[in-house]
Design a protein around this motif. Structure first.
Motif, PDB file in Angstrom:
ATOM      1  N   ARG A 172      -4.269  20.891   4.183  1.00 46.80           N
ATOM      2  CA  ARG A 172      -4.545  22.301   4.408  1.00 46.80           C
ATOM      3  C   ARG A 172      -5.360  22.878   3.255  1.00 46.80           C
ATOM      4  O   ARG A 172      -5.250  22.421   2.109  1.00 46.80           O
ATOM      5  CB  ARG A 172      -3.246  23.096   4.558  1.00 46.80           C
ATOM      6  CG  ARG A 172      -2.363  22.638   5.705  1.00 46.80           C
ATOM      7  CD  ARG A 172      -3.065  22.798   7.042  1.00 46.80           C
ATOM      8  NE  ARG A 172      -3.385  24.199   7.302  1.00 46.80           N
ATOM      9  CZ  ARG A 172      -4.193  24.623   8.254  1.00 46.80           C
ATOM     10  NH1 ARG A 172      -4.806  23.753   9.030  1.00 46.80           N
ATOM     11  NH2 ARG A 172      -4.432  25.911   8.425  1.00 46.80           N
ATOM     12  N   PRO A 173      -6.196  23.891   3.512  1.00 43.64           N
ATOM     13  CA  PRO A 173      -7.021  24.468   2.439  1.00 43.64           C
ATOM     14  C   PRO A 173      -6.215  24.961   1.240  1.00 43.64           C
ATOM     15  O   PRO A 173      -6.621  24.762   0.094  1.00 43.64           O
ATOM     16  CB  PRO A 173      -7.741  25.626   3.147  1.00 43.64           C
ATOM     17  CG  PRO A 173      -7.794  25.218   4.585  1.00 43.64           C
ATOM     18  CD  PRO A 173      -6.517  24.476   4.841  1.00 43.64           C
ATOM     19  N   TRP A 174      -5.042  25.560   1.491  1.00 42.97           N
ATOM     20  CA  TRP A 174      -4.252  26.065   0.366  1.00 42.97           C
ATOM     21  C   TRP A 174      -3.698  24.940  -0.510  1.00 42.97           C
ATOM     22  O   TRP A 174      -3.284  25.169  -1.640  1.00 42.97           O
ATOM     23  CB  TRP A 174      -3.108  26.953   0.865  1.00 42.97           C
ATOM     24  CG  TRP A 174      -2.218  26.325   1.907  1.00 42.97           C
ATOM     25  CD1 TRP A 174      -2.315  26.451   3.252  1.00 42.97           C
ATOM     26  CD2 TRP A 174      -1.091  25.455   1.676  1.00 42.97           C
ATOM     27  NE1 TRP A 174      -1.334  25.738   3.900  1.00 42.97           N
ATOM     28  CE2 TRP A 174      -0.568  25.117   2.951  1.00 42.97           C
ATOM     29  CE3 TRP A 174      -0.480  24.946   0.539  1.00 42.97           C
ATOM     30  CZ2 TRP A 174       0.541  24.285   3.116  1.00 42.97           C
ATOM     31  CZ3 TRP A 174       0.627  24.112   0.691  1.00 42.97           C
ATOM     32  CH2 TRP A 174       1.123  23.793   1.960  1.00 42.97           C
ATOM     33  N   TYR A 212      -8.145  13.145  -0.788  1.00 43.06           N
ATOM     34  CA  TYR A 212      -7.807  14.436  -1.396  1.00 43.06           C
ATOM     35  C   TYR A 212      -8.085  14.399  -2.897  1.00 43.06           C
ATOM     36  O   TYR A 212      -8.712  15.300  -3.460  1.00 43.06           O
ATOM     37  CB  TYR A 212      -6.330  14.757  -1.145  1.00 43.06           C
ATOM     38  CG  TYR A 212      -5.819  15.992  -1.866  1.00 43.06           C
ATOM     39  CD1 TYR A 212      -5.758  17.217  -1.216  1.00 43.06           C
ATOM     40  CD2 TYR A 212      -5.391  15.921  -3.191  1.00 43.06           C
ATOM     41  CE1 TYR A 212      -5.286  18.350  -1.874  1.00 43.06           C
ATOM     42  CE2 TYR A 212      -4.922  17.042  -3.854  1.00 43.06           C
ATOM     43  CZ  TYR A 212      -4.868  18.252  -3.196  1.00 43.06           C
ATOM     44  OH  TYR A 212      -4.408  19.370  -3.862  1.00 43.06           O
ATOM     45  N   SER A 242     -13.443  21.964  -3.638  1.00 38.62           N
ATOM     46  CA  SER A 242     -13.883  22.200  -2.267  1.00 38.62           C
ATOM     47  C   SER A 242     -12.726  22.018  -1.300  1.00 38.62           C
ATOM     48  O   SER A 242     -11.795  21.258  -1.542  1.00 38.62           O
ATOM     49  CB  SER A 242     -15.003  21.230  -1.909  1.00 38.62           C
ATOM     50  OG  SER A 242     -14.543  19.900  -2.013  1.00 38.62           O
ATOM     51  N   VAL A 243     -12.814  22.742  -0.190  1.00 33.26           N
ATOM     52  CA  VAL A 243     -11.793  22.635   0.842  1.00 33.26           C
ATOM     53  C   VAL A 243     -11.979  21.311   1.568  1.00 33.26           C
ATOM     54  O   VAL A 243     -13.095  20.941   1.929  1.00 33.26           O
ATOM     55  CB  VAL A 243     -11.912  23.807   1.834  1.00 33.26           C
ATOM     56  CG1 VAL A 243     -10.911  23.643   2.973  1.00 33.26           C
ATOM     57  CG2 VAL A 243     -11.696  25.127   1.112  1.00 33.26           C
ATOM     58  N   ARG A 264     -12.386  18.484   4.252  1.00 32.12           N
ATOM     59  CA  ARG A 264     -12.860  18.461   5.625  1.00 32.12           C
ATOM     60  C   ARG A 264     -12.180  17.303   6.335  1.00 32.12           C
ATOM     61  O   ARG A 264     -12.362  16.145   5.975  1.00 32.12           O
ATOM     62  CB  ARG A 264     -14.380  18.282   5.647  1.00 32.12           C
ATOM     63  CG  ARG A 264     -15.147  19.430   4.998  1.00 32.12           C
ATOM     64  CD  ARG A 264     -16.650  19.166   5.044  1.00 32.12           C
ATOM     65  NE  ARG A 264     -17.394  20.260   4.435  1.00 32.12           N
ATOM     66  CZ  ARG A 264     -18.715  20.273   4.307  1.00 32.12           C
ATOM     67  NH1 ARG A 264     -19.422  19.242   4.764  1.00 32.12           N
ATOM     68  NH2 ARG A 264     -19.329  21.292   3.738  1.00 32.12           N
TER      69      ARG A 264
END
Length: 330
Positions: free
Chosen positions: A91-93, A171, A18-19, A21
Motif C-alpha cells: 500500500r502507498p502508506w 519494496y 516512490s509509491v 507500482r
C-alpha cells in the motif's frame, strides 16, 4: 534584482520514496499471502474457543491450561501480523512506515519461516523415499497433533514465506535502492569485525551441534526426543544447522568487504541470522515452559545449544546493522 517568485520544492518531495507500482505478479503474491494466513488463524481461533480440531486423545495440548491459552493467543497475533506486513509492502502508506518498524518484523518472520521452508519439504521427501519414522520412533512420540494439521499449517507458512520474500525485495529496492545495501565496499570497522568473528564462532558451534543431532547423535537431548529420533526429525536439525552456518559465513563475508557485490553475503547473514535468533529464542521459551510445543523435560546442554543459536543470531544482526550503517555513510 528580480522579484519574480521562484517555485520552492518541499523537502519531503525530494526524500520521499516512490509509491510502489503493483504489477500482476505482486498482486498475486499479496492475495496468496493473505489467503495463506487463514488456516493457521482459523485453527488458533478455534482452539481458543475450546475446539479440539486436529488434537488427538492424550495430547499434551489437552492439559495445557493457561500457558497454552496464552501461547495460542500470542501465535495467533503473530500470524495476524503477516496481514499487516503484506499491507505495508503493497500500500502507498507503507512507504512512510519507519524503517526499523518494518525491518524488525520482516527479520523475525524470515527467521521463523525459513527452517520450515527448508525442513518440511525435506520431511515429505524422506517419507516418500520410505525413510520415515519407524515403529520405535513413532511409539516414543507423545500424541501432539493430527498429521493433517502440519500439512495445512506448514503449507500455509511456506506460501507466506515465498510471498513475503517476493513482496519485500522489490519494496526494499524501491524504497532504499539508492543506498545500494548490496554494493561492494571496504571492510567494516574493526569492532564490527570482532563481532563478526564472534558470530562465526558461535554459528559454527551451533551448526555443528545441530548437524550432530541431524545424523542421530543424542548427546544433550532430552530422553524422549532422543528416543523419537528418525530421518524426519534429522532433516529438521539439518535445516537449523544450515541456517547457523549461513549466519556464520554471511557475517564474516560482510565484515570482510571486498570488490564483489554483497548480495549473497547479505542474504546469508539476513536469512541465517534471522533463523538462528528466532528459533533459538522460540525454543528457549518452550524449554522454560511458556510454550508447550515440546512438552518434554530439558537438559542443560539442550538449553545451552539453543542459547548459542540465539547468540549467533544476535551477533549476526549486529553485523547487519554495521553493514547498513557503513553503506549509508559511505
Amino acid at each position: 534584482m528580480s522579484t519574480r517568485a521562484v517555485p520552492v520544492t518541499h523537502p519531503m518531495s525530494i526524500t520521499r520514496p516512490s509509491v510502489p507500482r503493483l504489477g500482476t505478479g505482486r498482486r498475486i503474491l499479496r492475495a496468496a499471502a493473505l489467503a495463506a494466513t487463514l488456516p493457521y488463524l482459523t485453527l488458533k481461533a478455534a482452539w481458543l474457543a475450546g475446539s479440539r480440531a486436529g488434537i488427538p486423545d492424550g495430547s499434551i495440548l489437552l492439559s495445557g491450561g493457561t500457558a497454552l491459552t496464552v501461547g495460542n493467543a500470542v501465535t495467533l497475533a503473530m500470524d495476524a501480523c503477516v496481514i499487516l506486513l503484506v499491507l505495508v509492502l503493497t500500500r502507498p502508506w507503507g512507504m512512510r512506515v519507519p524503517g526499523p518498524l518494518l525491518t524488525l518484523p520482516v527479520f523475525v518472520a524470515t527467521g521463523l519461516l525459513t527452517p520450515i521452508v527448508l525442513g518440511y519439504p525435506a520431511q515429505l521427501l524422506v517419507k516418500a523415499l520410505g525413510l520415515g519414522a519407524g515403529e520405535a520412533a513413532r511409539a516414543a512420540r507423545e500424541p501432539f497433533l493430527d498429521p493433517w494439521v502440519f500439512a495445512v499449517v506448514y503449507g500455509g507458512f511456506i506460501i507466506q514465506a515465498i510471498a513475503l520474500a517476493g513482496l519485500f525485495v522489490p519494496y526494499a529496492r524501491e524504497r532504499w535502492g539508492g543506498r545500494r545495501p548490496g554494493a561492494p565496499g571496504r571492510p567494516l570497522p574493526s569492532p564490527t569485525g570482532v563481532v563478526a568473528g564472534a558470530a562465526a564462532l558461535a554459528g559454527a558451534v551451533a551448526g555443528a551441534v545441530q548437524l550432530y543431532w541431524a545424523f542421530g547423535g543424542t548427546g544433550w537431548l532430552p530422553a524422549e526426543r532422543a528416543a523419537a529420533y528418525s530421518a524426519e526429525s534429522g532433516v529438521v536439525s539439518g535445516a537449523h544447522a544450515l541456517c547457523a552456518f549461513a549466519a556464520a559465513a554471511g557475517a564474516l563475508l560482510l565484515a570482510r568487504g571486498g570488490r564483489r557485490a554483497a548480495r549473497w553475503p547479505l542474504a546469508l547473514a539476513w536469512t541465517g541470522g534471522a533463523a538462528a535468533l528466532s528459533w533459538g529464542a522460540w525454543t528457549l521459551i518452550a524449554v522454560l515452559g511458556v510454550n508447550l510445543g515440546e512438552g518434554e523435560p530439558s537438559t542443560a546442554g539442550f538449553f545451552l545449544a539453543y542459547a548459542d543459536q540465539m547468540i549467533t543470531g544476535l551477533l549476526t544482526g549486529a553485523v547487519l546493522v554495521g553493514h547498513f550503517r557503513a553503506r549509508r555513510e559511505g
